[in-house]
Write a protein that holds these residues in place. Structure first.
Motif, PDB file in Angstrom:
ATOM      1  N   GLN A 295      -7.122 -23.567 -28.591  1.00 20.88           N
ATOM      2  CA  GLN A 295      -5.627 -22.557 -28.599  1.00 20.88           C
ATOM      3  C   GLN A 295      -5.326 -21.096 -27.655  1.00 20.88           C
ATOM      4  N   LEU A 296      -6.730 -20.410 -27.429  1.00 16.89           N
ATOM      5  CA  LEU A 296      -6.677 -19.652 -27.003  1.00 16.89           C
ATOM      6  C   LEU A 296      -6.123 -19.025 -25.548  1.00 16.89           C
ATOM      7  N   ALA A 297      -7.097 -20.827 -24.776  1.00 22.06           N
ATOM      8  CA  ALA A 297      -6.511 -20.732 -23.734  1.00 22.06           C
ATOM      9  C   ALA A 297      -5.366 -21.252 -23.493  1.00 22.06           C
ATOM     10  N   LYS A 298      -4.285 -22.004 -24.095  1.00 21.39           N
ATOM     11  CA  LYS A 298      -3.213 -22.018 -24.428  1.00 21.39           C
ATOM     12  C   LYS A 298      -2.287 -20.788 -24.442  1.00 21.39           C
ATOM     13  N   ALA A 299      -2.271 -19.896 -25.541  1.00 17.27           N
ATOM     14  CA  ALA A 299      -1.640 -18.851 -25.730  1.00 17.27           C
ATOM     15  C   ALA A 299      -2.315 -17.958 -24.356  1.00 17.27           C
ATOM     16  N   ALA A 300      -3.335 -17.698 -23.275  1.00 14.47           N
ATOM     17  CA  ALA A 300      -4.031 -16.912 -22.975  1.00 14.47           C
ATOM     18  C   ALA A 300      -2.672 -16.954 -21.271  1.00 14.47           C
ATOM     19  N   GLU A 301      -2.805 -19.299 -21.130  1.00 15.85           N
ATOM     20  CA  GLU A 301      -2.071 -19.473 -19.949  1.00 15.85           C
ATOM     21  C   GLU A 301      -0.640 -19.171 -20.028  1.00 15.85           C
ATOM     22  N   SER A 302       0.082 -19.369 -21.166  1.00 12.80           N
ATOM     23  CA  SER A 302       1.100 -19.522 -21.721  1.00 12.80           C
ATOM     24  C   SER A 302       2.136 -17.624 -21.349  1.00 12.80           C
ATOM     25  N   GLU A 303       0.867 -16.578 -21.587  1.00 12.59           N
ATOM     26  CA  GLU A 303       1.413 -14.858 -21.288  1.00 12.59           C
ATOM     27  C   GLU A 303       1.066 -14.277 -20.077  1.00 12.59           C
ATOM     28  N   LYS A 304       0.511 -15.403 -19.780  1.00 13.93           N
ATOM     29  CA  LYS A 304       0.344 -14.952 -17.462  1.00 13.93           C
ATOM     30  C   LYS A 304       2.098 -15.585 -17.126  1.00 13.93           C
ATOM     31  N   MET A 305       2.134 -16.986 -17.256  1.00 12.51           N
ATOM     32  CA  MET A 305       3.274 -17.664 -17.232  1.00 12.51           C
ATOM     33  C   MET A 305       4.834 -16.655 -17.308  1.00 12.51           C
ATOM     34  N   LYS A 306       4.864 -16.121 -19.059  1.00  8.29           N
ATOM     35  CA  LYS A 306       5.534 -15.298 -18.868  1.00  8.29           C
ATOM     36  C   LYS A 306       5.301 -14.080 -18.164  1.00  8.29           C
ATOM     37  N   ALA A 307       3.914 -13.626 -17.771  1.00  9.64           N
ATOM     38  CA  ALA A 307       3.910 -12.093 -16.521  1.00  9.64           C
ATOM     39  C   ALA A 307       4.713 -12.641 -15.475  1.00  9.64           C
ATOM     40  N   ILE A 308       4.266 -13.873 -14.792  1.00  8.54           N
ATOM     41  CA  ILE A 308       4.849 -13.876 -13.487  1.00  8.54           C
ATOM     42  C   ILE A 308       6.028 -14.301 -13.199  1.00  8.54           C
ATOM     43  N   GLY A 309       6.379 -14.781 -14.418  1.00  4.16           N
ATOM     44  CA  GLY A 309       7.948 -14.456 -14.515  1.00  4.16           C
ATOM     45  C   GLY A 309       8.380 -13.489 -14.536  1.00  4.16           C
ATOM     46  N   ALA A 310       8.051 -12.534 -15.470  1.00  2.00           N
ATOM     47  CA  ALA A 310       9.470 -11.361 -15.498  1.00  2.00           C
ATOM     48  C   ALA A 310       8.640 -10.560 -14.014  1.00  2.00           C
ATOM     49  N   ARG A 311       7.371 -10.907 -13.588  1.00  2.00           N
ATOM     50  CA  ARG A 311       7.013 -10.230 -12.028  1.00  2.00           C
ATOM     51  C   ARG A 311       7.625 -10.198 -11.034  1.00  2.00           C
ATOM     52  N   ASN A 312       8.300 -11.831 -11.448  1.00  2.00           N
ATOM     53  CA  ASN A 312       9.169 -12.556 -10.027  1.00  2.00           C
ATOM     54  C   ASN A 312      10.560 -11.827 -10.289  1.00  2.00           C
ATOM     55  N   LEU A 313      11.046 -11.832 -11.447  1.00  2.00           N
ATOM     56  CA  LEU A 313      12.118 -10.860 -12.002  1.00  2.00           C
ATOM     57  C   LEU A 313      12.755  -9.376 -11.100  1.00  2.00           C
ATOM     58  N   LEU A 314      11.843  -8.886 -11.582  1.00  2.00           N
ATOM     59  CA  LEU A 314      11.689  -7.721 -10.844  1.00  2.00           C
ATOM     60  C   LEU A 314      11.415  -7.398  -9.860  1.00  2.00           C
ATOM     61  N   LYS A 315      10.975  -8.851  -8.524  1.00  2.00           N
ATOM     62  CA  LYS A 315      10.285  -8.743  -7.273  1.00  2.00           C
ATOM     63  C   LYS A 315      12.181  -8.946  -7.312  1.00  2.00           C
ATOM     64  N   SER A 316      12.806 -10.072  -7.547  1.00  2.00           N
ATOM     65  CA  SER A 316      14.398  -9.927  -7.142  1.00  2.00           C
ATOM     66  C   SER A 316      15.687  -9.427  -7.042  1.00  2.00           C
ATOM     67  N   ILE A 317      15.324  -8.628  -8.840  1.00  2.00           N
ATOM     68  CA  ILE A 317      16.306  -7.542  -8.609  1.00  2.00           C
ATOM     69  C   ILE A 317      15.790  -6.478  -7.917  1.00  2.00           C
ATOM     70  N   ALA A 318      14.361  -5.669  -7.277  1.00  2.00           N
ATOM     71  CA  ALA A 318      14.408  -4.941  -6.595  1.00  2.00           C
ATOM     72  C   ALA A 318      14.984  -5.688  -5.056  1.00  2.00           C
ATOM     73  N   LYS A 319      15.143  -6.877  -4.979  1.00  2.00           N
ATOM     74  CA  LYS A 319      15.621  -7.351  -3.669  1.00  2.00           C
ATOM     75  C   LYS A 319      16.977  -7.205  -3.847  1.00  2.00           C
ATOM     76  N   GLN A 320      17.792  -7.381  -4.392  1.00  2.00           N
ATOM     77  CA  GLN A 320      18.728  -7.230  -5.204  1.00  2.00           C
ATOM     78  C   GLN A 320      19.282  -5.859  -5.420  1.00  2.00           C
ATOM     79  N   ARG A 321      19.169  -4.874  -5.459  1.00  2.00           N
ATOM     80  CA  ARG A 321      18.806  -3.560  -5.460  1.00  2.00           C
ATOM     81  C   ARG A 321      18.919  -2.723  -3.636  1.00  2.00           C
ATOM     82  N   GLU A 322      17.406  -3.737  -2.987  1.00  2.00           N
ATOM     83  CA  GLU A 322      17.705  -2.715  -2.033  1.00  2.00           C
ATOM     84  C   GLU A 322      18.715  -3.958  -1.126  1.00  2.00           C
TER      85      GLU A 322
END
Length: 133
Positions: free
Chosen positions: A61-88
């Motif tokens: 369960q902890l591994a699944k929760a950690a994987e889920s949080e990791k995916m959320k973090a990757i999604g947030a990082r990708n979103l920030l990158k795309s926002i930064a590119k849009q701003r640029e």
């Protein structure tokens, strides 16, 4: 006694209830004690397996929760990158627009100066025409 000794020689013994047995009483008692110890050991093994099973489940369960949080973090990082590119891209568009407006302003300034010179020339011509009359 003699009958007991003869039976003992034949491998037969009486237990505490005077029942005829093949095992001698001490061996029978040790066997029963060993059987009880084995039962207790098996119970402990079963309990240990349950504990290990629940621990493995918890770790999963902890591994699944950690994987889920990791995916959320990757999604947030990708979103920030795309926002930064849009701003640029927006910034580049605005810089191009500013450069275009500056060029337009320079053209208007030159046109204005030219018109001012034409107006001055025409006023001078009008003044000379009036004075000639």
């Amino acid at each position: 006694e003699m009958a007991q000794a003869a039976l003992g020689a034949a491998g037969l013994h009486f237990d505490e209830l005077n029942k005829l047995r093949v095992l001698e009483p001490a061996a029978a008692q040790q066997t029963a004690q060993l059987r009880e110890e084995c039962r207790a050991f098996l119970d402990k093994i079963v309990e240990f397996q349950k504990i290990v099973g629940s621990l493995i489940e918890l770790v999963d369960q902890l591994a699944k929760a950690a994987e889920s949080e990791k995916m959320k973090a990757i999604g947030a990082r990708n979103l920030l990158k795309s926002i930064a590119k849009q701003r640029e891209a927006q910034e580049q568009q605005l810089q191009a627009l500013i450069a275009e407006k500056k060029m337009q302003l320079e053209r208007y300034r030159i046109e204005y100066e030219t018109l001012c010179k034409i107006e001055a020339d025409q006023n001078e011509f009008i003044d000379q025409f009036i004075f000639q009359k």
